[in-house]
Design a protein around this motif. Structure first.
Motif, mmCIF file in Angstrom:
data_model
loop_
_atom_site.group_PDB
_atom_site.id
_atom_site.type_symbol
_atom_site.label_atom_id
_atom_site.label_comp_id
_atom_site.label_asym_id
_atom_site.label_seq_id
_atom_site.Cartn_x
_atom_site.Cartn_y
_atom_site.Cartn_z
ATOM 1 N N ASP A 102 34.666 30.876 37.056
ATOM 2 C CA ASP A 102 35.050 31.701 38.243
ATOM 3 C C ASP A 102 35.019 32.978 38.099
ATOM 4 O O ASP A 102 34.729 34.042 38.769
ATOM 5 N N ALA A 103 34.972 33.499 36.680
ATOM 6 C CA ALA A 103 35.093 35.121 36.484
ATOM 7 C C ALA A 103 33.565 35.525 36.785
ATOM 8 O O ALA A 103 33.481 36.719 36.686
ATOM 9 N N LEU A 104 32.631 34.447 36.939
ATOM 10 C CA LEU A 104 31.224 35.216 36.864
ATOM 11 C C LEU A 104 31.028 34.998 38.307
ATOM 12 O O LEU A 104 29.757 35.459 38.759
ATOM 13 N N ASN A 105 31.868 34.746 39.062
ATOM 14 C CA ASN A 105 31.703 34.955 40.702
ATOM 15 C C ASN A 105 31.658 36.613 41.135
ATOM 16 O O ASN A 105 32.598 37.168 40.701
ATOM 17 N N MET A 106 30.694 36.795 41.851
ATOM 18 C CA MET A 106 30.510 38.131 42.223
ATOM 19 C C MET A 106 31.102 38.702 43.508
ATOM 20 O O MET A 106 31.205 39.864 44.007
ATOM 21 N N GLU A 107 31.793 37.419 44.052
ATOM 22 C CA GLU A 107 32.290 37.605 45.574
ATOM 23 C C GLU A 107 33.360 38.956 45.630
ATOM 24 O O GLU A 107 33.467 39.685 46.655
ATOM 25 N N ALA A 108 33.982 39.173 44.495
ATOM 26 C CA ALA A 108 35.258 39.922 44.501
ATOM 27 C C ALA A 108 34.634 41.607 44.640
ATOM 28 O O ALA A 108 35.559 42.228 45.164
ATOM 29 N N ILE A 109 33.468 41.884 44.323
ATOM 30 C CA ILE A 109 32.763 43.136 44.278
ATOM 31 C C ILE A 109 31.684 43.166 45.428
ATOM 32 O O ILE A 109 30.994 44.168 45.195
ATOM 33 N N SER A 110 31.561 42.064 46.247
ATOM 34 C CA SER A 110 30.467 42.269 46.890
ATOM 35 C C SER A 110 30.944 41.962 48.352
ATOM 36 O O SER A 110 31.886 41.419 48.605
ATOM 37 N N THR A 111 29.950 42.327 49.260
ATOM 38 C CA THR A 111 30.092 41.786 50.834
ATOM 39 C C THR A 111 29.472 40.308 50.676
ATOM 40 O O THR A 111 28.904 39.868 49.646
ATOM 41 N N GLU A 112 29.766 39.570 51.847
ATOM 42 C CA GLU A 112 29.339 38.141 51.904
ATOM 43 C C GLU A 112 27.817 38.245 51.965
ATOM 44 O O GLU A 112 27.054 37.213 51.378
ATOM 45 N N ALA A 113 27.006 39.329 52.345
ATOM 46 C CA ALA A 113 25.655 39.310 52.421
ATOM 47 C C ALA A 113 24.877 39.529 51.117
ATOM 48 O O ALA A 113 23.926 39.066 50.700
ATOM 49 N N GLY A 176 34.537 45.382 24.558
ATOM 50 C CA GLY A 176 34.115 44.755 25.854
ATOM 51 C C GLY A 176 34.546 43.366 25.852
ATOM 52 O O GLY A 176 34.914 42.735 26.810
ATOM 53 N N PHE A 177 34.338 42.521 24.638
ATOM 54 C CA PHE A 177 34.501 41.066 24.428
ATOM 55 C C PHE A 177 35.994 40.984 24.680
ATOM 56 O O PHE A 177 36.281 39.986 25.493
ATOM 57 N N PHE A 178 36.730 41.609 24.217
ATOM 58 C CA PHE A 178 38.347 41.417 24.217
ATOM 59 C C PHE A 178 38.895 41.881 25.716
ATOM 60 O O PHE A 178 39.456 40.927 26.008
ATOM 61 N N ILE A 179 38.303 42.898 26.396
ATOM 62 C CA ILE A 179 38.679 43.117 27.552
ATOM 63 C C ILE A 179 38.289 42.052 28.537
ATOM 64 O O ILE A 179 39.010 41.629 29.423
ATOM 65 N N VAL A 180 36.966 41.679 28.574
ATOM 66 C CA VAL A 180 36.621 40.596 29.487
ATOM 67 C C VAL A 180 36.984 39.523 29.451
ATOM 68 O O VAL A 180 37.730 38.873 30.159
ATOM 69 N N ILE A 181 37.369 38.930 28.040
ATOM 70 C CA ILE A 181 37.915 37.514 27.901
ATOM 71 C C ILE A 181 39.610 37.508 28.396
ATOM 72 O O ILE A 181 39.943 36.515 28.996
ATOM 73 N N ILE A 182 40.164 38.779 27.924
ATOM 74 C CA ILE A 182 41.554 38.639 28.312
ATOM 75 C C ILE A 182 41.753 38.645 29.962
ATOM 76 O O ILE A 182 42.535 38.022 30.422
ATOM 77 N N MET A 185 41.185 35.470 31.410
ATOM 78 C CA MET A 185 42.551 34.559 31.442
ATOM 79 C C MET A 185 43.532 35.105 32.386
ATOM 80 O O MET A 185 44.132 34.122 32.764
ATOM 81 N N CYS A 186 43.496 36.270 32.863
ATOM 82 C CA CYS A 186 44.346 36.961 33.928
ATOM 83 C C CYS A 186 43.598 36.742 35.223
ATOM 84 O O CYS A 186 44.488 37.286 36.090
ATOM 85 N N GLY A 187 42.571 36.096 35.500
ATOM 86 C CA GLY A 187 42.236 35.757 36.907
ATOM 87 C C GLY A 187 41.057 36.971 37.444
ATOM 88 O O GLY A 187 40.679 36.742 38.438
ATOM 89 N N LEU A 188 40.820 37.887 36.730
ATOM 90 C CA LEU A 188 40.044 38.588 37.133
ATOM 91 C C LEU A 188 38.480 38.581 36.746
ATOM 92 O O LEU A 188 38.134 37.938 35.904
ATOM 93 N N SER A 189 37.483 38.665 37.718
ATOM 94 C CA SER A 189 36.120 38.554 37.409
ATOM 95 C C SER A 189 35.397 39.586 36.519
ATOM 96 O O SER A 189 35.817 40.559 36.438
ATOM 97 N N PHE A 190 34.305 39.056 36.165
ATOM 98 C CA PHE A 190 33.604 39.764 35.253
ATOM 99 C C PHE A 190 33.117 41.060 35.805
ATOM 100 O O PHE A 190 33.096 42.386 35.389
ATOM 101 N N GLY A 191 32.804 41.036 37.444
ATOM 102 C CA GLY A 191 32.293 42.166 38.185
ATOM 103 C C GLY A 191 33.436 43.133 38.155
ATOM 104 O O GLY A 191 33.095 44.195 38.208
ATOM 105 N N GLN A 192 34.639 42.652 38.401
ATOM 106 C CA GLN A 192 35.855 43.576 38.831
ATOM 107 C C GLN A 192 36.148 44.346 37.270
ATOM 108 O O GLN A 192 36.452 45.522 37.469
#
Length: 274
Positions: A102-113, A176-182, A185-192
């Motif tokens: 789910d972290a690779l989902n880009m919907e959090a920083i994108s429009t539906e289109a 970045g590895f530690f920031i992204v993985i942590i 774990m906290c529910g934030l996406s890669f895009g965010q």
């Protein structure tokens, strides 16, 4: 007794080879001394890896100037450090795909289109991230040469600029590895995380270059403005190349098709509501 690495005859009772510097190993390999060696190399405070990582955070100029000037025993070799960063970057995306899809989902920083097309771009970057990391170094080094034209106090050649950015980009990849993985774990996406951490990473590069080139604030601001202009130009060129590659390998068509379906789905939903 001869050195197992360079085969030169050793001085009796020596712990290190007087020619190649390799440690003299007398005991047979066991689990205990294997763990002891691992702890000595990677877990104790005085090891090169930890010293390199900490110094690149607190005094990056010490690591980089030392390597360029020829003092290369205290810190990890730039090639090894960058190879480690590439490995960690690959591990990062493997962990995300395996445990935090789910972290690779880009919907959090994108429009539906645009969510579908942004996802395709992310998939492309993930697939070619090792190549991108390798190509980033000569590109950033070229940009740096342009930005620091006329800097007389610390005038580095192109190869020395390569060393600067191999260290800095490797450091950013490891952080970045530690920031992204942590964050995953906290529910934030890669895009965010990328959106939030991007400015912080640029600040680190600016901070490092200010110290490496010993710039005063006026000179630093001027070089920063030049860097932004050069970055925009190179960013446009890189985007054109990326979309060109995506076009020829079919990823661009997939992205357009995914975006078209997203727009159609959005229209159907609106019609249903109305």
């Amino acid at each position: 007794m001869n050195c197992k690495n360079c085969k030169i005859e050793l001085i009796p009772d020596s712990d290190y080879c007087n020619k190649c510097g390799a440690r003299v190993i007398r005991n047979r390999l066991t689990f205990g001394n294997l763990f002891s060696h691992f702890s000595e190399e990677f877990l104790n405070y005085d090891n090169k890896l930890l010293q390199t990582f900490i110094s690149l955070l607190t005094k990056p100029e010490a690591v980089i100037r030392s390597y360029i000037s020829g003092t290369r025993k205290k810190y990890v070799n730039v090639i090894s450090y960058y190879a480690l960063a590439i490995t960690i970057a690959g591990l990062q995306f493997y962990i995300l795909q395996k445990f935090f899809p789910d972290a690779l989902n880009m919907e959090a920083i994108s429009t539906e289109a645009t969510a579908a097309s942004n996802t395709e771009v992310l998939n492309f970057v993930t697939e070619y991230q090792s190549i991108a990391m390798i190509l980033n170094v000569p590109i950033y080094a070229l940009m740096s040469i342009i930005v620091f034209i006329g800097e007389k106090k610390f005038r580095y050649n192109y190869t020395e600029h390569l060393v600067i950015y191999m260290y800095l980009l490797a450091q950013l990849s490891i952080i970045g590895f530690f920031i992204v993985i942590i964050s995953a774990m906290c529910g934030l996406s890669f895009g965010q995380v990328s959106f939030i951490s991007g400015p912080l990473l640029l600040i680190y590069i600016g901070y490092s270059l200010k110290r490496i080139f010993n710039l005063d604030w006026l000179n630093f601001i001027m070089r920063t403005l030049i860097f932004i202009c050069v970055l925009i130009v190179f960013g446009i060129i890189a985007s054109i190349i990326m979309f060109g590659v995506m076009y020829f390998n079919g990823d661009f068509e997939k992205m357009v098709e995914a975006q078209r379906k997203a727009i159609e789905a959005q229209k159907v939903l609106k019609d249903t509501i109305n």
